[in-house]
Motif scaffolding. Structure first.
Motif, PDB file in Angstrom:
ATOM      1  N   ASP A  19     -63.029  57.854  52.185  1.00 20.11           N
ATOM      2  CA  ASP A  19     -63.963  57.402  51.150  1.00 20.11           C
ATOM      3  C   ASP A  19     -65.429  57.386  51.576  1.00 20.11           C
ATOM      4  N   GLY A  20     -65.799  58.041  52.654  1.00 18.99           N
ATOM      5  CA  GLY A  20     -67.177  58.007  53.111  1.00 18.99           C
ATOM      6  C   GLY A  20     -68.021  59.146  52.586  1.00 18.99           C
ATOM      7  N   CYS A  21     -67.383  60.184  52.043  1.00 17.19           N
ATOM      8  CA  CYS A  21     -68.116  61.362  51.595  1.00 17.19           C
ATOM      9  C   CYS A  21     -68.096  61.427  50.073  1.00 17.19           C
ATOM     10  N   SER A  22     -69.255  61.543  49.473  1.00 16.85           N
ATOM     11  CA  SER A  22     -69.314  61.585  48.012  1.00 16.85           C
ATOM     12  C   SER A  22     -69.125  63.001  47.474  1.00 16.85           C
ATOM     13  N   PHE A  23     -68.834  63.964  48.334  1.00 16.86           N
ATOM     14  CA  PHE A  23     -68.592  65.331  47.899  1.00 16.86           C
ATOM     15  C   PHE A  23     -67.103  65.636  47.868  1.00 16.86           C
ATOM     16  N   GLU A  24     -66.345  64.688  47.383  1.00  8.89           N
ATOM     17  CA  GLU A  24     -64.894  64.834  47.340  1.00  8.89           C
ATOM     18  C   GLU A  24     -64.505  66.106  46.596  1.00  8.89           C
ATOM     19  N   GLY A  25     -63.593  66.846  47.180  1.00  7.81           N
ATOM     20  CA  GLY A  25     -63.143  68.078  46.564  1.00  7.81           C
ATOM     21  C   GLY A  25     -63.920  69.299  47.003  1.00  7.81           C
ATOM     22  N   TYR A  26     -64.977  69.109  47.780  1.00  8.46           N
ATOM     23  CA  TYR A  26     -65.779  70.221  48.260  1.00  8.46           C
ATOM     24  C   TYR A  26     -65.508  70.461  49.735  1.00  8.46           C
ATOM     25  N   ASP A  27     -65.486  71.686  50.102  1.00 11.31           N
ATOM     26  CA  ASP A  27     -65.340  72.067  51.491  1.00 11.31           C
ATOM     27  C   ASP A  27     -66.733  72.027  52.139  1.00 11.31           C
ATOM     28  N   PRO A  28     -66.920  71.297  53.241  1.00 11.34           N
ATOM     29  CA  PRO A  28     -68.232  71.208  53.874  1.00 11.34           C
ATOM     30  C   PRO A  28     -68.836  72.566  54.228  1.00 11.34           C
ATOM     31  N   SER A  29     -68.020  73.517  54.640  1.00 16.11           N
ATOM     32  CA  SER A  29     -68.536  74.847  54.990  1.00 16.11           C
ATOM     33  C   SER A  29     -69.116  75.550  53.766  1.00 16.11           C
ATOM     34  N   SER A  30     -68.415  75.472  52.633  1.00 11.91           N
ATOM     35  CA  SER A  30     -68.936  76.122  51.432  1.00 11.91           C
ATOM     36  C   SER A  30     -70.175  75.393  50.912  1.00 11.91           C
ATOM     37  N   LEU A  31     -70.224  74.069  51.086  1.00  9.72           N
ATOM     38  CA  LEU A  31     -71.430  73.330  50.694  1.00  9.72           C
ATOM     39  C   LEU A  31     -72.628  73.779  51.519  1.00  9.72           C
ATOM     40  N   MET A  32     -72.417  73.983  52.818  1.00 14.21           N
ATOM     41  CA  MET A  32     -73.526  74.426  53.672  1.00 14.21           C
ATOM     42  C   MET A  32     -73.973  75.832  53.296  1.00 14.21           C
ATOM     43  N   THR A  33     -73.047  76.693  52.917  1.00 18.15           N
ATOM     44  CA  THR A  33     -73.387  78.050  52.487  1.00 18.15           C
ATOM     45  C   THR A  33     -74.208  77.993  51.206  1.00 18.15           C
TER      46      THR A  33
END
Length: 146
Positions: A19-33
């Protein structure tokens, strides 16, 4: 000597698991891209200068008006940046079959949302940069006074 598995472990980001990340459902690698793509678009010279005035008007802006207003940006750079923003779905271009040619631009809903987000980021920056300046002035006994 490092192996590929050690390199892969090293490159992983430390992420909140519960519950610490508000980007639930997103892959961190794709978010960085996606972040890199956005940064490459909005940090190019002239992009913000094109987008912000469009946000403040419901009327389309003519290419000629951009050329007159954006001093220090060549016509070639302006045309290229407008084309990039149109391809990215940020701007809508409408050309009229007239002589001399008349071309107008307006924000798309996607562009409007982007500009609103940029303005929010600018407001955040202004809020915290003022705090940093104020804090630095009041806490530093060695600061130079005006």
């Amino acid at each position: 000597m490092e192996t590929k598995s050690n390199n892969a472990k090293r490159r992983e980001l430390p992420l909140y698991k519960d519950d610490g990340c508000s980007f639930e459902g997103y892959d961190p690698s794709s978010l960085m891209t996606e972040t890199a793509k956005l940064r490459n678009l909005i940090t190019k010279r002239g992009t913000l200068e094109i987008l912000i005035p469009l946000c403040c008007s419901t009327n389309p802006v003519r290419h000629k008006k951009f050329r007159e207003t954006l001093k220090g940006i060549s016509s070639k750079t302006l045309a290229y940046r407008l084309q990039e923003l149109e391809k990215g779905g940020i701007l809508e271009r409408h050309s009229y079959n007239e002589i001399p040619p008349c071309v107008e631009y307006r924000l798309t809903p996607k562009g409007q949302e982007l500009v609103e987000s940029i303005i929010g980021l600018l407001q955040w920056m202004r809020k915290w940069s003022n705090v940093a300046v104020t804090t630095t002035r009041h806490q530093s006994p060695l600061s130079v006074r005006d």
